[in-house]
Structures are given as structure tokens and as C-alpha cells.
Write an enzyme that holds these catalytic residues in place. Structure first.
Site, mmCIF file in Angstrom:
data_model
loop_
_atom_site.group_PDB
_atom_site.id
_atom_site.type_symbol
_atom_site.label_atom_id
_atom_site.label_comp_id
_atom_site.label_asym_id
_atom_site.label_seq_id
_atom_site.Cartn_x
_atom_site.Cartn_y
_atom_site.Cartn_z
ATOM 1 N N ASP A 1 0.848 -1.187 0.000
ATOM 2 C CA ASP A 1 0.000 0.000 0.000
ATOM 3 C C ASP A 1 0.892 1.249 0.000
ATOM 4 O O ASP A 1 1.769 1.384 0.860
ATOM 5 C CB ASP A 1 -0.854 -0.072 1.276
ATOM 6 C CG ASP A 1 -1.836 1.068 1.387
ATOM 7 O OD1 ASP A 1 -1.662 2.082 0.687
ATOM 8 O OD2 ASP A 1 -2.774 0.935 2.187
ATOM 9 N N ASP B 1 1.316 7.667 -10.232
ATOM 10 C CA ASP B 1 0.747 7.168 -11.498
ATOM 11 C C ASP B 1 -0.343 6.168 -11.159
ATOM 12 O O ASP B 1 -0.148 4.955 -11.241
ATOM 13 C CB ASP B 1 1.862 6.517 -12.332
ATOM 14 C CG ASP B 1 1.312 5.933 -13.632
ATOM 15 O OD1 ASP B 1 0.180 6.282 -14.014
ATOM 16 O OD2 ASP B 1 2.019 5.114 -14.250
HETATM 17 N N1 SPD Z 1 -1.744 4.909 -15.264
HETATM 18 C C1 SPD Z 1 -2.994 5.405 -14.848
HETATM 19 C C2 SPD Z 1 -3.569 6.371 -15.815
HETATM 20 C C3 SPD Z 1 -5.049 6.389 -15.748
HETATM 21 C C4 SPD Z 1 -5.609 7.117 -16.871
HETATM 22 N N2 SPD Z 1 -6.961 6.788 -17.057
HETATM 23 C C5 SPD Z 1 -7.435 7.154 -18.307
HETATM 24 C C6 SPD Z 1 -8.915 6.995 -18.462
HETATM 25 C C7 SPD Z 1 -9.338 7.418 -19.812
HETATM 26 N N3 SPD Z 1 -10.755 7.624 -19.936
#
Ligand code: SPD
Length: 313
Positions: free
Chosen positions: A145, A163
Site C-alpha cells: 500500500d 501514477d
Molecule cells: N496509469 C494510470 C492512468 C489512468 C488514466 N486513465 C485514463 C482513463 C481514460 N478515460
């Protein structure tokens, strides 16, 4: 539709707003799993290559991931200048680590992801994303976590990169888009450290979350900047937000950036150079206004609630 030809007979719907769907035409399902944390697909699409999809939300795909991962990572690394210790929170595909490890100055990168089953599947099925970076001895992979790791680490991190999957209500990441979490990150940053997060869509009808994330960062960091990038498979232009105790130059000299990248990194970037970076930092008027007007701060009591947990139809 006259003149058009649909090539897929299997569609993966991503719900973008209550009234908008992005239907991705799928040619192959490479992996499917209900992990302890989320529902995972790795699929092959007709147009955009291989994609990781978690709880119905597109994460990234091989066809345009460089338009997400380069702008997520490189501006923060450049804002620091010579990062040695880099912490990645999330980033299951390994592409964020790949971008970090371009930097010759990086001595240690730790990638902490809560879902080892997703990381394993990405390692197996998407080598185009990680490009072997998990074998780089500078990278340490921790399955745990992120909040716990931030509590326990005694490193002063030069760059922390968040990210994470989008903060859908019942997903594993929404707590990490709050003031409490940003404060924890600030607490383990070096004095000249830079914190950066994927900060949601900046399409006009979805802009509020990005503006609120910036407002939340402003409650924690003295200096905050946004940039945007267009990732076609996300169905919206996307925001990245940076926070630091030091000013972040949003009007960098393109030639100086090109020289810095040439000196400090290996390999070839596709989207980002000095000119590209300068452009990404220049926000249009409606986004600047939304950010300037926003006062709401996300907290654990009032976290973001991102729209759209999708499913296969
Ligand atoms: N690595 C995580 C990035 C998440 C991006 N999400 C995109 C959603 C598009 N509708």
C-alpha cells in the site's frame, strides 16, 4: 454509416461521462483476472495496440502511451534537474519506471504498486511498455500500500510520481488523490523535491476534478503547475500536476531543455523535447480560469469521485 467499415465484433466500453462512451474495438483478450483489488483485462485493440484496463477504466495502451508517460515523468525529472532517488506510486505497466530509468543520475527507483497480480500480468503481456526495465538493478519493486510505504520510508525522495488509476469510488486509488496523501508525500520529499501526479481529464465537461486536484496541491505545496497532454485513447486531453517547495519553470528555454535531456538521459523521447515541454505547460484560457477559480480541496472525508466503472458488453 455510408462509407465506413467497422472491423471489430467485440467492443469494450469505457464510460467517460454519463452520456459518453468510448467503445474500443478488441481483437484479442490476452489476460483477465479478478484480483484482490480490481478487475483486470489486458486486451489487444484493432487500432491502438495492447491495453491495460482496470475496473473498466483504460490505463494505457501501447499505441499512444508515450503521450501519457513522457509528460507524466519527464517534466518532473527536468524540474528537479538531477534526480537520484525516485519513488513511483502505482505504474503497474512499468512504463513510468522505464521513463524514470532513462535518467543517468537515477541511482535508486522504487515502484510501489498495491496489485502484484496486475504488475505480473503487465510484465508478461506488455514488454513493449516496460521494455525490460524491471531487470534494471536500480529499480526495486514493492507490492504494498502506497500510504503505508510513505509512512515508513526514511529516504528523502527527489521526485515522487503518482501514477494511479483514476479515483473511481470503489477502486483502490481514490484515497491517494487527497490533501492527507499529498501531505504525506511532501513529508518524504527532499527540500528541492518534486511531486507529480496524473491529474485527470481536462475536457471542458470534466475539468472540475483537475482544478480541484490543483487546488488540493496548492493547499500543500508553495509552488504548483499544471500541464496537459492529448492521449487519444483516453477520449479527453489529460492533466498532469506538479508541486514543489521550489518554483517550477513553466516557460523553460527549449534549447536548454534539449541540452539537458541530451546530457542526462538515454534513448529517444517521442513526444517531449524542449519545444514540446514549453507547449504542454501553456494552458488555454478556460483551463487557467477553472484552476484559478477553484477553492475545493479533496480530503479523506471528501475525496474525488471519478465517473465511470465500465464493463464488457
Ligand atoms: N496509469 C494510470 C492512468 C489512468 C488514466 N486513465 C485514463 C482513463 C481514460 N478515460
Amino acid at each position: 454509416m455510408p462509407g465506413s467499415e467497422l472491423r471489430a465484433d467485440f467492443w469494450m466500453n469505457e464510460y467517460i461521462t454519463p452520456w459518453d462512451i468510448y467503445a474500443h474495438g478488441i481483437t484479442n483478450v490476452l489476460a483477465y483476472k479478478k484480483t484482490a483489488f480490481q478487475e483486470m483485462y489486458i486486451v489487444e485493440t484493432g487500432a491502438y495496440g495492447k491495453a491495460l484496463v482496470l475496473d473498466g477504466k483504460w490505463q494505457s495502451c501501447t499505441g499512444d502511451e508515450f503521450l501519457y508517460h513522457e509528460p507524466l515523468v519527464q517534466p518532473a525529472m527536468l524540474a528537479h534537474g538531477s534526480p537520484k532517488n525516485v519513488l513511483i506510486l502505482g505504474g503497474g505497466e512499468g512504463a513510468t519506471a522505464r521513463e524514470v530509468l532513462r535518467w543517468k543520475s537515477v541511482q535508486r527507483a522504487v515502484m510501489i504498486d498495491i496489485d502484484g497480480e496486475v504488475v505480473d500480468a503487465c510484465r508478461e503481456h506488455m514488454p513493449e511498455m516496460h521494455k525490460g526495465c524491471f531487470d534494471d538493478p536500480r529499480l526495486e519493486l514493492v507490492i504494498d500500500d502506497a500510504l503505508k510505504y510513505l509512512d515508513e520510508t526514511d529516504t528523502a525522495w527527489d521526485v515522487i510520481i503518482s501514477d494511479l488509476s483514476d479515483p473511481i469510488e470503489d477502486g483502490p486509488s481514490f484515497k491517494l488523490f487527497t490533501k492527507e496523501y499529498f501531505e504525506q508525500a511532501r513529508g518524504v520529499l527532499a527540500d528541492n523535491g518534486v511531486f507529480v501526479l496524473q491529474a485527470g481529464p481536462v475536457a471542458p465537461v470534466e475539468l472540475a476534478m483537475h482544478a480541484r486536484l490543483v487546488s488540493t496541491l496548492r493547499a500543500v505545496f508553495d509552488h504548483v503547475k499544471s500541464l496537459t497532454t492529448y492521449v487519444p485513447s483516453y477520449a479527453a486531453p489529460w492533466g498532469v500536476a506538479l508541486g514543489s517547495a521550489r518554483p517550477i519553470d513553466a516557460r523553460p528555454d527549449p534549447e536548454a531543455i534539449d541540452a539537458r535531456l541530451a546530457e542526462m538521459t538515454t534513448g529517444t523521447l517521442r513526444a517531449l523535447d524542449g519545444t514540446g515541454l514549453l507547449g504542454m505547460y501553456q494552458l488555454p484560457k478556460h483551463i487557467r480560469k477553472a484552476i484559478a477559480d477553484e477553492t475545493q480541496v479533496y480530503t479523506l472525508r471528501e475525496p474525488p469521485k471519478f465517473f465511470g466503472k465500465g464493463k464488457l458488453q
